[in-house]
Write a protein that holds these residues in place. Structure first.
Motif, PDB file in Angstrom:
ATOM      1  N   GLY A  46     117.703 -12.389  -1.683  1.00 47.57           N
ATOM      2  CA  GLY A  46     118.149 -12.392  -2.636  1.00 47.57           C
ATOM      3  C   GLY A  46     117.470 -13.098  -3.800  1.00 47.57           C
ATOM      4  O   GLY A  46     117.679 -12.869  -4.929  1.00 47.57           O
ATOM      5  N   LEU A  82     124.688 -11.233  -8.258  1.00 48.24           N
ATOM      6  CA  LEU A  82     125.747 -11.526  -7.309  1.00 48.24           C
ATOM      7  C   LEU A  82     125.907 -12.257  -6.420  1.00 48.24           C
ATOM      8  O   LEU A  82     126.570 -13.282  -6.142  1.00 48.24           O
ATOM      9  CB  LEU A  82     126.486 -10.183  -7.196  1.00 48.24           C
ATOM     10  N   TYR A  83     124.819 -12.067  -5.565  1.00 48.50           N
ATOM     11  CA  TYR A  83     124.624 -13.025  -4.365  1.00 48.50           C
ATOM     12  C   TYR A  83     123.642 -14.143  -4.366  1.00 48.50           C
ATOM     13  O   TYR A  83     123.497 -14.790  -3.128  1.00 48.50           O
ATOM     14  CB  TYR A  83     124.353 -12.071  -3.252  1.00 48.50           C
ATOM     15  N   ASN A  84     122.985 -14.663  -5.417  1.00 52.18           N
ATOM     16  CA  ASN A  84     122.028 -15.627  -5.157  1.00 52.18           C
ATOM     17  C   ASN A  84     122.448 -16.811  -5.966  1.00 52.18           C
ATOM     18  O   ASN A  84     121.771 -17.714  -6.472  1.00 52.18           O
ATOM     19  CB  ASN A  84     120.773 -15.164  -5.670  1.00 52.18           C
ATOM     20  N   GLY A  85     123.854 -17.019  -6.291  1.00 50.04           N
ATOM     21  CA  GLY A  85     124.493 -18.257  -6.889  1.00 50.04           C
ATOM     22  C   GLY A  85     124.076 -18.259  -8.237  1.00 50.04           C
ATOM     23  O   GLY A  85     123.883 -19.654  -8.908  1.00 50.04           O
ATOM     24  N   ALA A 126     122.308  -7.706  -9.256  1.00 49.07           N
ATOM     25  CA  ALA A 126     121.284  -8.468  -8.548  1.00 49.07           C
ATOM     26  C   ALA A 126     121.634  -9.963  -8.755  1.00 49.07           C
ATOM     27  O   ALA A 126     120.659 -10.756  -7.862  1.00 49.07           O
ATOM     28  CB  ALA A 126     119.889  -8.205  -9.240  1.00 49.07           C
TER      29      ALA A 126
END
Lengths: 228, 409
Positions: A85, A112-115, A110
């Motif tokens: 991610g 959303l899931y990597n903080g 893109a």
């Protein structure tokens, strides 16, 4: 040069079965920051497997893989997912855009899931879309865009999280020659900005854009001498 | 960028799930429908049962609920009509008034006058009819209290009249009209057959036994002496509120300690058991129906979520490539199905409440609903959605990203 972004050492990938398939046979590959590499070869040669291994979507059977100096083979599944991610951007042949979301929402997925901080997502997505020349279509849905435009939105999504590596799998495979050109230009621009790019293709014109070309044949990787 | 695992953002997942649901509103509504019907049926069932039960309380008649009647069980025995002598004692009223919880008690017996007519003047007028076939009944003084009799004029007879077998009578309002008697201060006389009686009072109204308004009522003792009355037909008791059940048990023993079983006791049904009976009847049937439709609703959600997972394999692959962990994928689909269950619960509760109000309005009842029912309904819907989404979500999470991406969008 500094540490390579990608360092593969004798990487093999075998698919078990009644007739084991050796998709990768002891592949060695070092890609440094800012390089634009094209992977060519016929279908079934192991190009996609190489891309999947590089993108942490698949695990090699043997060998070592360092991504930005991190040994990804030592990482567990969830850590590799997190690495994917943050460090890798993907561009797919079929675009993989969410049909019911607007262009800017697609790019924001893109993050959303990597903080990534929630408040900065929209700005980051706007910047990424502007970089690929899609800043004017942000509130439209993908269905209203041409193939080339869709692929540029997908590229914006791939670069919005500022990955170390951009992987493109036949990015012009679904496009005609004319629209392909806009996508390839976008890659050229990213290359100029210093992004590390790996493009898998069987199209020679696409390969010609890259400064370095490698060929896959029956799971064996060969470095090609580039004319330019 | 040193943190290897990004923090898990619930808000983002909820936002993604909600956006997915809103992206295809028509399909979401159809999916929710089953849950709406199930929850609606359950809420409506509980509400209607409660409303109907409440209606029984509203209709609760204190006079009926406190009335106990004791009579001879069998008028016809094995060898034909049985004499009912001695089954009910002459001092029934005194015996019952000693019981705690008895407000008033009295006897009531039809008197066989052998076809004698009643008239107010001892004169046979060929032109006007002045003789009537009035019912003659024997009563104890307490009887009129049991029936909540109101006097138009005069007084009731008492124990003394009965003991002395005095020829006194009370007449009902209608009987008084026919006999042309409207005052009793001059001690008017009536004749039953050849027996003269002094009218001591006129009954204006009775809360129970209105047939007595057209009758002549005489004391037990008088009836025994003049008409050979040999037993009592019925004993009427008015109990205190709530004591009727107890008195119904005690009265036969007080009246006939030797053979209480031969007496027939009529007592009102226990009101609380009537209410719960109605609620149970309605509940059992419709809760099963509600449960079945809820199950169908759950299967509907499970099906659509599963289809949705299969349809969105490409999206799942994409999200995995963007760094979504397996649990992110599972949570997203779980939140979607739970969200649909929740909405189904909210809408179902509203529909159920409307049905209860509608049914109550059509019967002019007061709608009654336990306050926790509409509040628990969305929770139930959410649980149903969660359970329904469990399997599809796990399947979605188990997909390998490479395979999922190959499926395309």
């Amino acid at each position: 040069m500094s540490l390579p972004v990608v360092l593969l050492e004798s990487v093999s990938r075998t698919f078990e079965g009644t007739q084991p398939v050796h998709a990768l046979r002891s592949v060695d590959l070092a890609i440094y920051e800012g390089e634009y590499v094209a992977v060519t070869g016929p279908s079934g040669s192991g190009k996609s497997t190489l891309l999947n291994v590089l993108g942490l979507l698949d695990e090699p059977t043997s060998g070592s893989y360092l991504l930005d100096g991190v040994d990804v083979r030592a990482a567990v599944d969830s850590e590799r997912t997190a690495l994917r991610g943050r460090k890798i951007g993907f561009v797919f042949q079929a675009f993989h855009l969410l049909r019911h979301r607007t262009v800017i929402e697609n790019v924001m997925t893109a993050l959303l899931y990597n903080g990534f901080p929630r408040k900065e997502r929209r700005t980051a997505a706007q910047t990424a879309l502007a970089r690929v020349g899609m800043g004017h279509r942000m509130e439209q849905t993908p269905d209203t865009l041409s193939g080339g435009e869709r692929q540029r939105v997908a590229i914006a999504r791939a670069i919005v999280a500022e990955p170390s590596l951009l992987l493109a799998d036949e990015p012009t495979g679904n496009l005609d020659t004319k629209t392909s050109e806009s996508v390839l230009e976008a890659f050229d621009d990213l290359r100029r900005d210093g992004l590390t790019l790996i493009v898998v293709t069987h199209d020679a014109t696409v390969g010609a854009h890259a400064e370095r070309q490698v060929e896959m044949l029956d799971g064996i990787l060969t470095e090609l001498e580039t004319s330019t | 960028m040193s943190n290897p695992k990004p923090r898990f953002a619930v808000r983002d997942l909820v936002a993604e799930a909600v956006t997915s649901m809103l992206a295809r509103p028509g399909r979401t509504i159809l999916t929710i429908l089953g849950t709406v019907l199930g929850i609606g049926a359950i809420v409506a069932t509980l509400g209607i049962a409660k409303t109907a039960g409440n209606q029984i309380v509203t209709r609760f008649d204190p006079l009926i609920a406190t009335s106990v009647t004791v009579s001879n069980r069998s008028e016809f025995g094995f060898f034909g009509p049985q004499p009912n002598v001695n089954l009910l004692p002459w001092d029934a009223q005194e015996r019952l008034e000693r019981l705690n919880g008895v407000v008033a008690a009295g006897t009531l017996t039809n008197v066989d006058t052998a076809g004698s007519l009643t008239r107010s003047v001892p004169l046979r007028d060929p032109l006007a009819r002045n003789e009537f076939a009035l019912n003659v009944v024997a009563a104890s003084p307490g009887t009129l209290e049991v029936f909540v009799a109101e006097l138009k004029t005069g007084r009731f007879f008492d124990e003394g009249h009965s003991d002395r077998a005095d020829p006194v009578a009370l007449i009902g309002r209608s009987a008084a009209q026919r006999l042309n008697i409207d005052r009793v201060d001059h001690q008017p006389a009536i004749f039953i057959g050849e027996h003269p009686f002094i009218v001591v009072g006129i009954i204006d109204d009775l809360a129970k036994e209105p047939r007595l308004l057209d009758a002549v009522i005489i004391p037990n003792g008088t009836a025994r002496k003049l008409f050979g009355l040999n037993g009592i037909d019925e004993v009427h008791i008015r109990a205190e509120l709530g004591a009727a059940q107890l008195i119904a048990e005690q009265a036969p023993i007080a009246l006939n300690p030797n053979e209480p079983g031969r007496l027939r006791v009529q007592a009102p049904a226990d009101p609380t058991s009537v209410i719960s009976g109605v609620e149970e009847d309605v509940d059992a049937l419709f809760l099963v129906l509600g449960g079945v439709s809820l199950l169908i609703g759950a299967i509907g959600i499970a099906n659509v979520t599963l289809v949705s997972v299969l349809e969105r394999v490409g999206e799942i692959g994409l999200r995995r490539s963007l760094g979504a962990a397996r649990r992110h994928i599972a949570y997203q689909f779980l939140i979607e199905s739970a969200g649909m269950g929740f909405i189904g619960g909210v809408v179902g509760a509203s529909v159920g409440v409307l049905v209860v109000v509608g049914v109550a309005a059509s019967r002019t009842w007061t709608p009654v609903l336990e306050p926790w029912v509409p509040l628990a309904a969305p929770a139930l819907g959410t649980v149903v959605g969660l359970l329904a989404g469990l399997y599809p979500s796990l399947r979605a999470a188990r997909l390998e990203p490479v395979d999922a991406l190959r499926a395309g969008m």
